[in-house]
Design an enzyme around this catalytic site. Sequence first.
Site, PDB file in Angstrom:
ATOM      1  N   CYS A 117       0.812  -1.235   0.000  1.00 38.13           N
ATOM      2  CA  CYS A 117       0.000   0.000   0.000  1.00 38.13           C
ATOM      3  C   CYS A 117       0.836   1.271   0.000  1.00 38.13           C
ATOM      4  O   CYS A 117       0.349   2.342  -0.343  1.00 38.13           O
ATOM      5  CB  CYS A 117      -0.934   0.020   1.204  1.00 38.13           C
ATOM      6  SG  CYS A 117      -1.947  -1.427   1.313  1.00 38.13           S
ATOM      7  N   HIS A 257      -3.478   6.985   3.092  1.00 34.71           N
ATOM      8  CA  HIS A 257      -3.854   5.683   2.536  1.00 34.71           C
ATOM      9  C   HIS A 257      -5.226   5.315   3.083  1.00 34.71           C
ATOM     10  O   HIS A 257      -5.477   5.433   4.285  1.00 34.71           O
ATOM     11  CB  HIS A 257      -2.812   4.629   2.925  1.00 34.71           C
ATOM     12  CG  HIS A 257      -3.224   3.245   2.549  1.00 34.71           C
ATOM     13  ND1 HIS A 257      -3.746   2.943   1.317  1.00 34.71           N
ATOM     14  CD2 HIS A 257      -3.210   2.085   3.253  1.00 34.71           C
ATOM     15  CE1 HIS A 257      -4.036   1.656   1.278  1.00 34.71           C
ATOM     16  NE2 HIS A 257      -3.725   1.119   2.440  1.00 34.71           N
ATOM     17  N   ASN A 287     -10.094  -0.520   0.392  1.00 43.93           N
ATOM     18  CA  ASN A 287      -8.636  -0.391   0.375  1.00 43.93           C
ATOM     19  C   ASN A 287      -8.116  -0.887  -0.974  1.00 43.93           C
ATOM     20  O   ASN A 287      -8.199  -2.073  -1.269  1.00 43.93           O
ATOM     21  CB  ASN A 287      -8.059  -1.217   1.533  1.00 43.93           C
ATOM     22  CG  ASN A 287      -6.541  -1.186   1.582  1.00 43.93           C
ATOM     23  OD1 ASN A 287      -5.881  -0.690   0.669  1.00 43.93           O
ATOM     24  ND2 ASN A 287      -5.985  -1.736   2.648  1.00 43.93           N
TER      25      ASN A 287
HETATM   26  N1  ACO Z   1     -18.217  -9.247   9.481  1.00 40.93           N
HETATM   27  C1  ACO Z   1     -18.645  -9.551  10.721  1.00 40.93           C
HETATM   28  N2  ACO Z   1     -17.804  -9.921  11.696  1.00 40.93           N
HETATM   29  C2  ACO Z   1     -16.497  -9.961  11.417  1.00 40.93           C
HETATM   30  C3  ACO Z   1     -15.989  -9.644  10.154  1.00 40.93           C
HETATM   31  C4  ACO Z   1     -16.906  -9.280   9.149  1.00 40.93           C
HETATM   32  N3  ACO Z   1     -16.531  -8.954   7.905  1.00 40.93           N
HETATM   33  N4  ACO Z   1     -14.633  -9.783  10.171  1.00 40.93           N
HETATM   34  C5  ACO Z   1     -14.318 -10.165  11.429  1.00 40.93           C
HETATM   35  N5  ACO Z   1     -15.419 -10.275  12.161  1.00 40.93           N
HETATM   36  C6  ACO Z   1     -15.542 -10.655  13.552  1.00 40.93           C
HETATM   37  C7  ACO Z   1     -14.345 -11.412  14.054  1.00 40.93           C
HETATM   38  O1  ACO Z   1     -14.480 -12.801  13.753  1.00 40.93           O
HETATM   39  C8  ACO Z   1     -14.424 -11.147  15.536  1.00 40.93           C
HETATM   40  O2  ACO Z   1     -15.366 -12.005  16.108  1.00 40.93           O
HETATM   41  P1  ACO Z   1     -15.050 -12.732  17.530  1.00 40.93           P
HETATM   42  O3  ACO Z   1     -14.898 -11.587  18.511  1.00 40.93           O
HETATM   43  O4  ACO Z   1     -16.265 -13.555  17.742  1.00 40.93           O
HETATM   44  O5  ACO Z   1     -13.806 -13.501  17.306  1.00 40.93           O
HETATM   45  C9  ACO Z   1     -14.988  -9.735  15.631  1.00 40.93           C
HETATM   46  O6  ACO Z   1     -15.592  -9.480  14.350  1.00 40.93           O
HETATM   47  C10 ACO Z   1     -13.964  -8.670  15.899  1.00 40.93           C
HETATM   48  O7  ACO Z   1     -12.872  -8.885  15.069  1.00 40.93           O
HETATM   49  P2  ACO Z   1     -11.642  -7.940  15.152  1.00 40.93           P
HETATM   50  O8  ACO Z   1     -10.559  -8.500  14.246  1.00 40.93           O
HETATM   51  O9  ACO Z   1     -11.287  -7.659  16.569  1.00 40.93           O
HETATM   52  O10 ACO Z   1     -12.237  -6.614  14.515  1.00 40.93           O
HETATM   53  P3  ACO Z   1     -11.570  -5.207  14.471  1.00 40.93           P
HETATM   54  O11 ACO Z   1     -12.451  -4.232  15.108  1.00 40.93           O
HETATM   55  O12 ACO Z   1     -10.124  -5.244  14.885  1.00 40.93           O
HETATM   56  O13 ACO Z   1     -11.562  -4.897  12.905  1.00 40.93           O
HETATM   57  C11 ACO Z   1     -10.206  -4.955  10.934  1.00 40.93           C
HETATM   58  C12 ACO Z   1     -10.900  -5.774  11.998  1.00 40.93           C
HETATM   59  C13 ACO Z   1     -11.216  -4.085  10.236  1.00 40.93           C
HETATM   60  C14 ACO Z   1      -9.566  -5.911   9.939  1.00 40.93           C
HETATM   61  C15 ACO Z   1      -9.132  -4.070  11.608  1.00 40.93           C
HETATM   62  O14 ACO Z   1      -8.328  -4.847  12.457  1.00 40.93           O
HETATM   63  C16 ACO Z   1      -8.256  -3.384  10.605  1.00 40.93           C
HETATM   64  O15 ACO Z   1      -8.698  -2.538   9.854  1.00 40.93           O
HETATM   65  N6  ACO Z   1      -6.962  -3.694  10.619  1.00 40.93           N
HETATM   66  C17 ACO Z   1      -6.043  -3.064   9.674  1.00 40.93           C
HETATM   67  C18 ACO Z   1      -6.125  -3.768   8.401  1.00 40.93           C
HETATM   68  C19 ACO Z   1      -5.476  -2.988   7.312  1.00 40.93           C
HETATM   69  O16 ACO Z   1      -5.463  -1.776   7.312  1.00 40.93           O
HETATM   70  N7  ACO Z   1      -4.969  -3.687   6.357  1.00 40.93           N
HETATM   71  C20 ACO Z   1      -4.421  -2.972   5.261  1.00 40.93           C
HETATM   72  C21 ACO Z   1      -3.249  -3.575   4.857  1.00 40.93           C
HETATM   73  S1  ACO Z   1      -2.639  -2.689   3.558  1.00 40.93           S
HETATM   74  C22 ACO Z   1      -1.878  -3.714   2.445  1.00 40.93           C
HETATM   75  O17 ACO Z   1      -0.713  -3.665   2.355  1.00 40.93           O
HETATM   76  C23 ACO Z   1      -2.747  -4.638   1.613  1.00 40.93           C
END
Ligand code: ACO
Length: 332
Positions: A117, A257, A287
């Site tokens: 990214c 980003h 993203n």
């Molecule tokens: N729909 C519903 N529930 C979901 C989903 C979904 N799509 N995805 C995960 N959950 C659930 C999980 O299973 C978890 O359930 P549990 O508590 O029963 O285990 C719960 O939601 C909470 O999951 P978390 O991972 O704690 O959710 P969080 O609030 O941290 O959000 C997210 C997850 C959005 C992925 C966040 O961590 C994030 O944005 N991280 C950064 C990711 C990022 O920016 N990546 C870019 C990389 S750039 C590149 O180089 C490609």
Amino acid sequence: MDKMLKPVGIAGTGRCLPERILTNFDLERMVDTSDEWIVSRTGISERRISDAGTATSDLATEAAKKAMEDAGITAGEIDVIIVATATPDMAFPSTACIVQSNLGALQASAFDVQAACTGFIYGLSIGEKFISTGDAKNVLVIGAETLSKICNWEDRSTCVLFGDGAGAAVLREAPKDSGIIATLLGAEGWKGQYLTLPAGGSRMPASIDTVKSGKHFIHMDGGEVYKFAVGVMPQATLGVLEKAGLSLDDIDLLIPHQANKRIVDSAAKRLGIPQDKIFMNLSRYGNMSSASIPVALDEAVKHGLVKNGDNLVLVGFGAGLTWGACAIKWSK
Ligand code: ACO
């Protein structure tokens, strides 16, 4: 012998987004998720998805043509083509070479940059050096991705996040005291395991087993990437401002980003930057990795949000884990 470095600016921008829109409501029918969860956790409402016959180079070529038209140059005038991508058409030839051929930019050198990214910012920093040292006149920098092709559409924790698209910029010598003021790049390679596409390289060559076990898809520890991002976005912004001799108050527009609205909000809060100085289009595109910043830049410019003399800061993070920022005094 010391050479005088030339100022380098962005002479034109362009973007290309696939027409097909995949909404959160569409995703509700594909995996166990909800519009409410996706919007509240990420800020994303919909994303663009390329069709089966479209590769990264196709989007990159269209974005490049628009940037070249905007800059008023022909393919024959391009000296260097840099494509930032984590989803190349294939391992080789580079996507940049395919774009070169598509454009008919016969005099250009061409290569890819892989910083996920952060790739577009890495590309800007490299391209700037070609021009500032006098080695090139026009450099095309493109961020292009077809992340939909490497998403596991059965994994709700990743497939809701990503989209496809491409953005491009033509770099050229700028008037004195304008253009790119500073770039700052970094990487924390020891955190690389938090965001990977494990198979298909020399460590884990493609096999029936790697395909069956889904190792050709994105694997992400979202929590760890999130922690990295909320720390590094403000740090990179402050770092590039210091290098540029600017203060937070000097920023007219911050183009971050577009990965997660909560990450951007957290960075804005830590820095004390008001929302109206931050450009966001995440809700419409998700993203798009290396395409996210150049698409946002092109939209901001074409929507009239950027005027000559404005100070822009581009800032990003990505797999690697990498980070980068660029401060620009706009002139076009
Ligand atoms: N729909 C519903 N529930 C979901 C989903 C979904 N799509 N995805 C995960 N959950 C659930 C999980 O299973 C978890 O359930 P549990 O508590 O029963 O285990 C719960 O939601 C909470 O999951 P978390 O991972 O704690 O959710 P969080 O609030 O941290 O959000 C997210 C997850 C959005 C992925 C966040 O961590 C994030 O944005 N991280 C950064 C990711 C990022 O920016 N990546 C870019 C990389 S750039 C590149 O180089 C490609």
